[in-house]
Design a protein around this motif. Structure first.
Motif, mmCIF file in Angstrom:
data_model
loop_
_atom_site.group_PDB
_atom_site.id
_atom_site.type_symbol
_atom_site.label_atom_id
_atom_site.label_comp_id
_atom_site.label_asym_id
_atom_site.label_seq_id
_atom_site.Cartn_x
_atom_site.Cartn_y
_atom_site.Cartn_z
ATOM 1 N N GLN A 96 5.275 37.677 82.896
ATOM 2 C CA GLN A 96 6.426 37.097 83.596
ATOM 3 C C GLN A 96 6.000 36.291 84.809
ATOM 4 O O GLN A 96 5.000 36.593 85.453
ATOM 5 C CB GLN A 96 7.336 38.209 84.126
ATOM 6 N N GLY A 97 6.818 35.319 85.103
ATOM 7 C CA GLY A 97 6.746 34.575 86.354
ATOM 8 C C GLY A 97 8.141 34.561 86.943
ATOM 9 O O GLY A 97 9.010 35.325 86.534
ATOM 10 N N SER A 98 8.381 33.674 87.876
ATOM 11 C CA SER A 98 9.690 33.620 88.512
ATOM 12 C C SER A 98 10.757 33.115 87.547
ATOM 13 O O SER A 98 10.452 32.473 86.543
ATOM 14 C CB SER A 98 9.638 32.740 89.763
ATOM 15 N N CYS A 99 11.997 33.439 87.835
ATOM 16 C CA CYS A 99 13.180 32.993 87.076
ATOM 17 C C CYS A 99 13.151 33.406 85.610
ATOM 18 O O CYS A 99 13.704 32.720 84.754
ATOM 19 C CB CYS A 99 13.358 31.482 87.199
ATOM 20 N N GLY A 100 12.502 34.530 85.283
ATOM 21 C CA GLY A 100 12.500 35.040 83.913
ATOM 22 C C GLY A 100 11.577 34.314 82.960
ATOM 23 O O GLY A 100 11.588 34.593 81.766
ATOM 24 N N ARG A 104 1.629 32.991 78.877
ATOM 25 C CA ARG A 104 0.317 33.640 78.786
ATOM 26 C C ARG A 104 -0.246 33.983 80.163
ATOM 27 O O ARG A 104 -1.140 34.810 80.274
ATOM 28 C CB ARG A 104 -0.662 32.755 78.022
ATOM 29 N N GLN A 105 0.259 33.330 81.195
ATOM 30 C CA GLN A 105 -0.149 33.620 82.563
ATOM 31 C C GLN A 105 1.088 33.736 83.435
ATOM 32 O O GLN A 105 2.103 33.104 83.164
ATOM 33 C CB GLN A 105 -1.047 32.522 83.110
ATOM 34 N N GLY A 106 1.001 34.542 84.462
ATOM 35 C CA GLY A 106 2.097 34.737 85.388
ATOM 36 C C GLY A 106 1.681 35.737 86.437
ATOM 37 O O GLY A 106 0.491 35.916 86.697
ATOM 38 N N ASP A 107 2.654 36.439 87.019
ATOM 39 C CA ASP A 107 2.312 37.387 88.072
ATOM 40 C C ASP A 107 2.771 38.808 87.775
ATOM 41 O O ASP A 107 2.668 39.682 88.623
ATOM 42 C CB ASP A 107 2.876 36.922 89.419
ATOM 43 N N LYS A 165 14.460 42.860 86.157
ATOM 44 C CA LYS A 165 14.813 43.811 87.214
ATOM 45 C C LYS A 165 13.576 44.561 87.714
ATOM 46 O O LYS A 165 13.419 44.799 88.914
ATOM 47 C CB LYS A 165 15.841 44.823 86.701
ATOM 48 N N LEU A 166 12.701 44.919 86.783
ATOM 49 C CA LEU A 166 11.471 45.636 87.124
ATOM 50 C C LEU A 166 10.572 44.780 88.021
ATOM 51 O O LEU A 166 10.084 45.242 89.055
ATOM 52 C CB LEU A 166 10.749 46.005 85.833
ATOM 53 N N ARG A 167 10.382 43.528 87.652
ATOM 54 C CA ARG A 167 9.554 42.610 88.452
ATOM 55 C C ARG A 167 10.165 42.415 89.846
ATOM 56 O O ARG A 167 9.464 42.457 90.853
ATOM 57 C CB ARG A 167 9.405 41.269 87.741
ATOM 58 N N PHE A 170 9.657 45.438 91.987
ATOM 59 C CA PHE A 170 8.263 45.577 92.419
ATOM 60 C C PHE A 170 7.945 44.639 93.580
ATOM 61 O O PHE A 170 7.400 45.045 94.594
ATOM 62 C CB PHE A 170 7.310 45.317 91.250
ATOM 63 N N TYR A 171 8.295 43.366 93.421
ATOM 64 C CA TYR A 171 7.969 42.376 94.446
ATOM 65 C C TYR A 171 8.996 42.301 95.582
ATOM 66 O O TYR A 171 8.696 41.812 96.658
ATOM 67 C CB TYR A 171 7.817 40.989 93.830
ATOM 68 N N GLY A 172 10.236 42.724 95.310
ATOM 69 C CA GLY A 172 11.289 42.626 96.313
ATOM 70 C C GLY A 172 11.919 41.245 96.384
ATOM 71 O O GLY A 172 12.770 40.994 97.229
ATOM 72 N N THR A 173 11.536 40.347 95.484
ATOM 73 C CA THR A 173 12.027 38.972 95.453
ATOM 74 C C THR A 173 11.708 38.353 94.091
ATOM 75 O O THR A 173 10.862 38.873 93.362
ATOM 76 C CB THR A 173 11.374 38.123 96.576
ATOM 77 N N ASP A 174 12.371 37.239 93.765
ATOM 78 C CA ASP A 174 12.046 36.509 92.539
ATOM 79 C C ASP A 174 10.892 35.536 92.747
ATOM 80 O O ASP A 174 10.327 35.025 91.792
ATOM 81 C CB ASP A 174 13.267 35.728 92.033
ATOM 82 N N THR A 175 10.573 35.265 93.998
ATOM 83 C CA THR A 175 9.511 34.297 94.309
ATOM 84 C C THR A 175 8.508 34.903 95.293
ATOM 85 O O THR A 175 8.461 34.522 96.463
ATOM 86 C CB THR A 175 10.098 32.997 94.893
#
Length: 190
Positions: A96-100, A104-107, A165-167, A170-175
């Motif tokens: 996953q990355g931001s905005c859903g 193959r790569q993300g955070d 929701k999980l991401r 974890f991060y406390g933000t979408d970005t």
């Protein structure tokens, strides 16, 4: 040629960037990010033209329900407490990355570490990813079907989906702009 402090710092900084490409975020006094997978039962679903059993349950984080998950009953994780590990790359479109967005790569791609087979052999690549049929999993935890556009291309996950929701939790933000100081614990019951 002398060692130039700027070049040396750049080389060291570059190697340190790659040192945490996978694993948990570096932490001196981390907080705990507690994921609970509570199995609720077994239902049946059509999978490749055949009705097959599927384990279902609820995922919670720090006591808050985030939605439904699914497992392949033949390959499910044994009940217990496991360490979660962050991955930033996958050979599949699971990160996953931001905005859903998923690619193959993300955070954000969670792996359940320390899982063992019934014979004691180590199991690896036990991931949290989209899917809902037992055939979508070789032991991974699934979080629902990916929606597709008219051309059949996968759409980004919606904000209400458990993985998003999980991401966000974890991060406390979408970005996010840094990795939080957290240790991931995954408890499987039922």
């Amino acid at each position: 040629m002398r060692n130039h402090p700027v070049i040396l710092a750049w080389i060291l900084g570059t190697s340190l960037l790659h040192a945490h490409a996978q694993g948990t975020c570096p932490a001196t006094h981390p907080s705990e990010f507690k994921i609970e997978l509570k199995r609720l039962g077994v239902d049946e679903v059509m999978d490749n033209g055949v009705k097959v059993p599927r384990v279902y349950g609820d995922i919670g984080v720090n006591g808050q329900n985030f939605g439904r998950f699914y497992e392949n009953p033949a390959l499910k994780i044994a009940a217990g407490v496991y360490r979660g590990t962050l991955r930033y790359e996958s050979n599949h479109n699971f990160v996953q990355g931001s905005c859903g967005e998923i690619g193959r790569q993300g955070d954000f791609l969670l792996e359940v570490s320390g899982v063992k087979a019934a014979d004691g052999a180590k199991r690896t690549d036990i991931l949290f990813h989209p899917g809902f049929k037992p055939s979508h999993s070789k032991g991974c935890v699934l979080f629902g079907a990916r929606q597709r556009d008219a051309a059949g291309n996968p759409k980004p996950l919606s904000p209400d989906e458990p993985l998003v929701k999980l991401r966000r939790a974890f991060y406390g933000t979408d970005t996010p702009n840094q990795c939080p100081n957290k240790v991931i614990t995954i408890t499987v019951t039922g």
